[in-house]
Design a protein around this motif. Structure first.
Motif, mmCIF file in Angstrom:
data_model
loop_
_atom_site.group_PDB
_atom_site.id
_atom_site.type_symbol
_atom_site.label_atom_id
_atom_site.label_comp_id
_atom_site.label_asym_id
_atom_site.label_seq_id
_atom_site.Cartn_x
_atom_site.Cartn_y
_atom_site.Cartn_z
ATOM 1 N N VAL A 91 -0.095 1.907 -3.174
ATOM 2 C CA VAL A 91 -0.950 1.992 -1.995
ATOM 3 C C VAL A 91 -1.366 3.449 -1.814
ATOM 4 O O VAL A 91 -0.535 4.300 -1.475
ATOM 5 N N ASP A 92 -2.617 3.747 -2.090
ATOM 6 C CA ASP A 92 -3.160 5.103 -1.929
ATOM 7 C C ASP A 92 -2.278 6.153 -2.603
ATOM 8 O O ASP A 92 -1.975 7.216 -2.035
ATOM 9 N N GLY A 93 -1.819 5.849 -3.821
ATOM 10 C CA GLY A 93 -1.056 6.810 -4.598
ATOM 11 C C GLY A 93 0.445 6.742 -4.446
ATOM 12 O O GLY A 93 1.179 7.413 -5.180
ATOM 13 N N THR A 94 0.951 5.949 -3.530
ATOM 14 C CA THR A 94 2.393 5.790 -3.345
ATOM 15 C C THR A 94 2.843 4.473 -3.964
ATOM 16 O O THR A 94 2.300 3.416 -3.628
ATOM 17 N N GLU A 95 3.832 4.544 -4.861
ATOM 18 C CA GLU A 95 4.320 3.347 -5.530
ATOM 19 C C GLU A 95 5.474 2.701 -4.760
ATOM 20 O O GLU A 95 6.374 3.390 -4.287
ATOM 21 N N PHE A 96 5.413 1.371 -4.678
ATOM 22 C CA PHE A 96 6.473 0.593 -4.054
ATOM 23 C C PHE A 96 6.930 -0.461 -5.054
ATOM 24 O O PHE A 96 6.126 -1.284 -5.494
ATOM 25 N N ARG A 108 -3.713 -1.401 8.179
ATOM 26 C CA ARG A 108 -5.164 -1.227 8.177
ATOM 27 C C ARG A 108 -5.515 0.205 7.784
ATOM 28 O O ARG A 108 -4.876 1.161 8.202
ATOM 29 N N GLY A 109 -6.550 0.329 6.950
ATOM 30 C CA GLY A 109 -7.026 1.642 6.543
ATOM 31 C C GLY A 109 -6.605 2.061 5.158
ATOM 32 O O GLY A 109 -7.144 3.045 4.637
ATOM 33 N N ALA A 110 -5.646 1.358 4.537
ATOM 34 C CA ALA A 110 -5.279 1.674 3.156
ATOM 35 C C ALA A 110 -6.478 1.394 2.257
ATOM 36 O O ALA A 110 -7.043 0.299 2.271
ATOM 37 N N GLU A 112 -6.893 2.045 -1.357
ATOM 38 C CA GLU A 112 -6.747 1.576 -2.735
ATOM 39 C C GLU A 112 -5.378 0.948 -2.922
ATOM 40 O O GLU A 112 -4.347 1.597 -2.712
ATOM 41 N N VAL A 113 -5.383 -0.321 -3.301
ATOM 42 C CA VAL A 113 -4.155 -1.075 -3.531
ATOM 43 C C VAL A 113 -4.231 -1.672 -4.927
ATOM 44 O O VAL A 113 -5.216 -2.335 -5.274
ATOM 45 N N THR A 114 -3.195 -1.434 -5.736
ATOM 46 C CA THR A 114 -3.153 -2.007 -7.081
ATOM 47 C C THR A 114 -1.814 -2.681 -7.311
ATOM 48 O O THR A 114 -0.806 -2.358 -6.662
ATOM 49 N N PHE A 115 -1.806 -3.619 -8.282
ATOM 50 C CA PHE A 115 -0.612 -4.402 -8.608
ATOM 51 C C PHE A 115 -0.321 -4.262 -10.098
ATOM 52 O O PHE A 115 -1.241 -4.346 -10.928
ATOM 53 N N ALA A 116 0.957 -4.061 -10.441
ATOM 54 C CA ALA A 116 1.347 -3.931 -11.841
ATOM 55 C C ALA A 116 2.668 -4.640 -12.060
ATOM 56 O O ALA A 116 3.525 -4.683 -11.177
ATOM 57 N N GLY A 117 2.830 -5.191 -13.267
ATOM 58 C CA GLY A 117 4.081 -5.866 -13.605
ATOM 59 C C GLY A 117 4.250 -5.937 -15.102
ATOM 60 O O GLY A 117 3.264 -5.968 -15.857
#
Length: 275
Positions: A91-96, A108-110, A112-117
């Motif tokens: 999420v906006d450069g922070t990995e979870f 609200r407001g994020a 860029e959201v990406t998903f990886a696996g």
């Protein structure tokens, strides 16, 4: 983005099996190369899914239907890993890192959201409109608020893990959690209920390919059923009950959007009144 229009209870008695499934059941929600999304006009909920494999992360884009510069410009979202392997949401450069059944609230407001696996990570997303921004927050099962309900003799012993609600992770209108059934139990959410001020979506997961959940829906005195497979979702309008029983053990994600975030805001439908 697929669209599901709002329906009234008067329509349901005239629906055959095909029509019921077309209006309320969401299949094929977890492709590998994109986030598949469905927009419901009931409380303007959006659900989505992706099963990203090894390779480039999959980005959450804003479909034309949203008329937004980015997906969460005017929305919030909850993300659940319903797979069997960990995955990463950026999420906006922070990995979870989300282990199976972990939940990430994205405010609200994020942008860029990406998903990886790299294994069987499968991300399920539920999004509602939002009028304010709340912090993006990761929670595991141990962080949730567990509630034990039911009992073995009625085949509905289960643990409800409340993640996003008015006493947990704060949101504007999204309420979300995960329910696990105990071994030998098959009924979920029985006795049933409705909540006129909130739409709810169930996403069933943890089912083997040959097993199913029979999901009950409709007004308490006009019930119908949907036969649901693993990683399929049911959109439940505010006027509809939502409960079911499985042919084997399973879990499900329940998520609501509407007028408030009070988990207990329900109208009971006693078992002896169901038809």
């Amino acid at each position: 983005m697929r669209t599901r229009h709002a329906t009234s209870p008067e329509q349901v008695p005239g629906f055959d099996t095909e029509a019921l499934r077309a209006h309320y059941l969401v299949e094929d929600l977890f492709p590998a190369d994109r986030v598949e999304t469905v927009y419901s006009h009931h409380d303007r909920l959006v659900i989505g899914g992706v099963s990203p494999g090894p390779g480039s992360p999959v980005r959450l884009d804003a479909p034309e239907t949203l008329k937004a510069d980015y997906f969460l410009q005017r929305r919030e979202a909850g993300v659940v890993n319903v797979g069997t392997a960990p995955g990463v949401v950026n999420v906006d450069g922070t990995e979870f890192e989300l282990v199976p059944k972990a939940v990430l609230y994205v405010g609200r407001g994020a942008r860029e959201v990406t998903f990886a696996g790299n294994g069987d990570a499968a991300f399920y997303l539920v999004s509602t409109p939002a009028h304010a921004s709340h912090p993006t927050t990761l929670a595991n099962l141990a962080d949730a608020t567990p509630v034990s309900l039911g009992e073995q003799r009625t085949s509905n012993e289960r643990t409800i893990y409340k993640f996003i609600h008015d006493e947990g992770i704060r949101s504007c209108q999204l309420v979300l959690g995960v329910t696990e059934l105990a071994d030998g139990s098959m009924w979920n959410t029985m006795p049933a209920h409705t909540h006129e001020r909130r739409t709810e979506v169930y996403l069933y997961f943890g089912l083997d390919p040959e097993h199913r959940v029979v999901h009950l829906m409709g007004e308490p005195t006009q019930t119908r059923n949907l036969v649901v497979a693993d990683r399929q979702a049911v959109i439940s309008p505010p006027w509809s009950i939502h409960c079911g029983f499985g042919t084997a053990s399973y879990a499900f994600v329940w998520a609501m959007g509407g007028e408030n975030t009070a988990y207990t805001d329900v109208v009971p439908a006693p078992i002896d009144t169901l038809r």
